[in-house]
Enzyme design. Structure first.
Site, PDB file in Angstrom:
ATOM      1  N   ASP A  12       0.813  -1.225   0.000  1.00 38.22           N
ATOM      2  CA  ASP A  12       0.000   0.000   0.000  1.00 38.22           C
ATOM      3  C   ASP A  12       0.844   1.272   0.000  1.00 38.22           C
ATOM      4  O   ASP A  12       0.467   2.293   0.559  1.00 38.22           O
ATOM      5  CB  ASP A  12      -0.982   0.004   1.198  1.00 38.22           C
ATOM      6  CG  ASP A  12      -1.768  -1.292   1.247  1.00 38.22           C
ATOM      7  OD1 ASP A  12      -2.291  -1.682   0.197  1.00 38.22           O
ATOM      8  OD2 ASP A  12      -1.804  -1.942   2.303  1.00 38.22           O
ATOM      9  N   HIS A  40      -4.277  -2.888  -5.843  1.00 36.44           N
ATOM     10  CA  HIS A  40      -3.636  -1.711  -6.430  1.00 36.44           C
ATOM     11  C   HIS A  40      -4.715  -0.765  -6.943  1.00 36.44           C
ATOM     12  O   HIS A  40      -5.537  -1.148  -7.770  1.00 36.44           O
ATOM     13  CB  HIS A  40      -2.722  -2.114  -7.594  1.00 36.44           C
ATOM     14  CG  HIS A  40      -1.470  -2.790  -7.143  1.00 36.44           C
ATOM     15  ND1 HIS A  40      -0.516  -3.255  -8.014  1.00 36.44           N
ATOM     16  CD2 HIS A  40      -1.014  -3.064  -5.905  1.00 36.44           C
ATOM     17  CE1 HIS A  40       0.472  -3.794  -7.314  1.00 36.44           C
ATOM     18  NE2 HIS A  40       0.189  -3.691  -6.032  1.00 36.44           N
TER      19      HIS A  40
HETATM   20  P1  IMP Z   1      -1.836 -13.079   3.031  1.00 35.98           P
HETATM   21  O1  IMP Z   1      -0.906 -12.605   1.971  1.00 35.98           O
HETATM   22  O2  IMP Z   1      -3.282 -12.860   2.690  1.00 35.98           O
HETATM   23  O3  IMP Z   1      -1.546 -14.484   3.469  1.00 35.98           O
HETATM   24  O4  IMP Z   1      -1.595 -12.156   4.336  1.00 35.98           O
HETATM   25  C1  IMP Z   1      -0.374 -12.171   5.042  1.00 35.98           C
HETATM   26  C2  IMP Z   1      -0.030 -10.786   5.579  1.00 35.98           C
HETATM   27  O5  IMP Z   1       0.319  -9.926   4.511  1.00 35.98           O
HETATM   28  C3  IMP Z   1      -1.171 -10.088   6.324  1.00 35.98           C
HETATM   29  O6  IMP Z   1      -0.592  -9.265   7.330  1.00 35.98           O
HETATM   30  C4  IMP Z   1      -1.778  -9.208   5.241  1.00 35.98           C
HETATM   31  O7  IMP Z   1      -2.495  -8.125   5.778  1.00 35.98           O
HETATM   32  C5  IMP Z   1      -0.535  -8.780   4.498  1.00 35.98           C
HETATM   33  N1  IMP Z   1      -0.772  -8.442   3.076  1.00 35.98           N
HETATM   34  C6  IMP Z   1      -0.885  -9.317   2.046  1.00 35.98           C
HETATM   35  N2  IMP Z   1      -1.055  -8.679   0.900  1.00 35.98           N
HETATM   36  C7  IMP Z   1      -1.029  -7.358   1.181  1.00 35.98           C
HETATM   37  C8  IMP Z   1      -1.119  -6.171   0.372  1.00 35.98           C
HETATM   38  O8  IMP Z   1      -1.240  -6.208  -0.860  1.00 35.98           O
HETATM   39  N3  IMP Z   1      -1.039  -4.979   1.045  1.00 35.98           N
HETATM   40  C9  IMP Z   1      -0.883  -4.921   2.393  1.00 35.98           C
HETATM   41  N4  IMP Z   1      -0.770  -5.994   3.178  1.00 35.98           N
HETATM   42  C10 IMP Z   1      -0.853  -7.210   2.581  1.00 35.98           C
HETATM   43 MG    MG Z   2      -2.643  -2.513  -1.618  1.00 37.76          MG
END
Ligand code: IMP
Ligand code: MG
Length: 327
Positions: A12, A40
């Protein structure tokens, strides 16, 4: 020329817009990690797109590849595709998918819903990568071979090996998802995502761009454990594109940025969302967990941070202003 865009924090950072800016002269946009956990936000022709699988080039009419290394939820991909087609007045994204990308299955979603306690996006990411590593996964090539695969309905071109741009000598922008502090190897394990945020193959990348936001935001559990800055989430409209969750926000964390920069070694850095700082009474930077420096104006902050990180050559506001060169 091939450009790589990687987030230096917890995702982000504003990579979507940075990619849209730097990819103008490129023929391709390639995603190489993660899946629909990414969100995105891209503004184009007055339309706001919340992209999850697609790199931002999809709405710019570029050729886009979902490369090996990604995990794909075909139902969500189809919805996203339909949304893009609707806004592009029936024009279809030029979508290429690696036969070696892996598929997110219904069962992965169910298991992620029960959760491992790290606060995932519940998109089945860890379970899809888990099955891949256990050698029990299903690849996009298998999905395409099914009689009623939505991939065919979308007119997807499947490929094996590297993205076609490499063999065709066309230039590409490699659009990273998430951020270095969420990297499976280098992030705050186990509070990380399940893929590397770096491409697994060096696709003749000639320029590496790091993206950092003017403050830190975090969605999901785990570090950073710095005190939240009151009002910053609201000022920055920090609510997840994918899950709608409120992001915890604090000031920049100098040590973590130094670490992230030491890993990516970017040629240039874009500092995003600086205008948000105008909405707060003071602006801070964490030098160490118990050492905060404060600035009265955004200009003082910009002078400080561009001195500490001379790689910062671009600054941008939110949500859709142009990037400004600072050096
Ligand atoms: P997962 O990728 O859904 O397994 O989440 C694992 C960790 O990564 C968690 O803390 C999510 O909030 C974070 N996370 C995964 N993808 C994003 C993203 O695109 N932006 C921000 N945090 C993310
Ligand atoms: Mg994002």
């Amino acid at each position: 020329m091939n450009t790589l865009v990687v987030g230096l924090q917890y995702g982000d950072e504003g990579k979507g817009r940075v990619s849209a800016h730097f990819g103008k002269d490129h023929e391709w946009y390639v995603r190489f990690n993660g899946g629909p956990n990414a969100g995105h936000t891209v503004y184009h022709d007055g339309v706001k797109y919340a992209l999850h699988h697609f790199p931002s080039g999809a709405v710019l009419g570029k050729k886009v590849a979902l490369d090996a290394g990604m995990v794909i939820d075909v139902t969500k991909l189809f919805k996203e595709w339909a949304e893009i087609v609707k806004h592009m007045k029936g024009k279809q994204p030029k979508l290429y998918v690696s036969k070696d990308a892996h598929m997110i299955q219904y069962d992965h979603l169910v298991r992620d819903e029960e959760g491992s306690g790290i606060g995932s996006t519940k998109r089945g990411i860890a379970y899809a990568y888990g099955d891949k590593v256990l050698r029990e996964g299903e690849k996009a090539g298998d999905e395409y071979a099914k009689e009623y695969s939505p991939l065919r309905a979308m007119g997807v071109k499947m490929y094996s090996g590297l993205p076609p741009c490499i063999y065709d000598g066309e230039s590409a922008l490699y659009e990273g998802a998430q951020g270095i502090m969420l990297d499976i190897d280098y992030g705050h394990y186990p509070y990380v995502t399940s893929s590397s945020v770096f491409p697994s193959v060096i696709h003749n990348i000639t320029k590496r761009i790091g993206v950092m936001k003017a403050y830190t935001s975090r969605v999901g559990n785990g570090p950073p454990m710095y005190p939240e800055v009151e009002g910053l989430s609201e000022a920055g409209d920090e609510f997840g594109t994918t899950t709608g969750r409120r992001r915890r926000c604090t000031w920049l964390i100098l040590k973590e940025l130094e670490y992230a920069i030491s890993l990516l070694q970017p040629d240039e850095i874009v500092l995003t969302k600086v205008d948000i700082l105008d909405k707060l009474n003071t602006i801070g930077v964490w030098m160490a967990p118990d050492e905060l420096v404060e600035f009265k104006t955004r200009q003082e902050f910009e002078n400080f941070i561009t001195t500490v990180f001379p790689q910062i050559t671009w600054i941008s506001d939110s949500p859709d202003g142009e990037l400004r060169r600072v050096k």
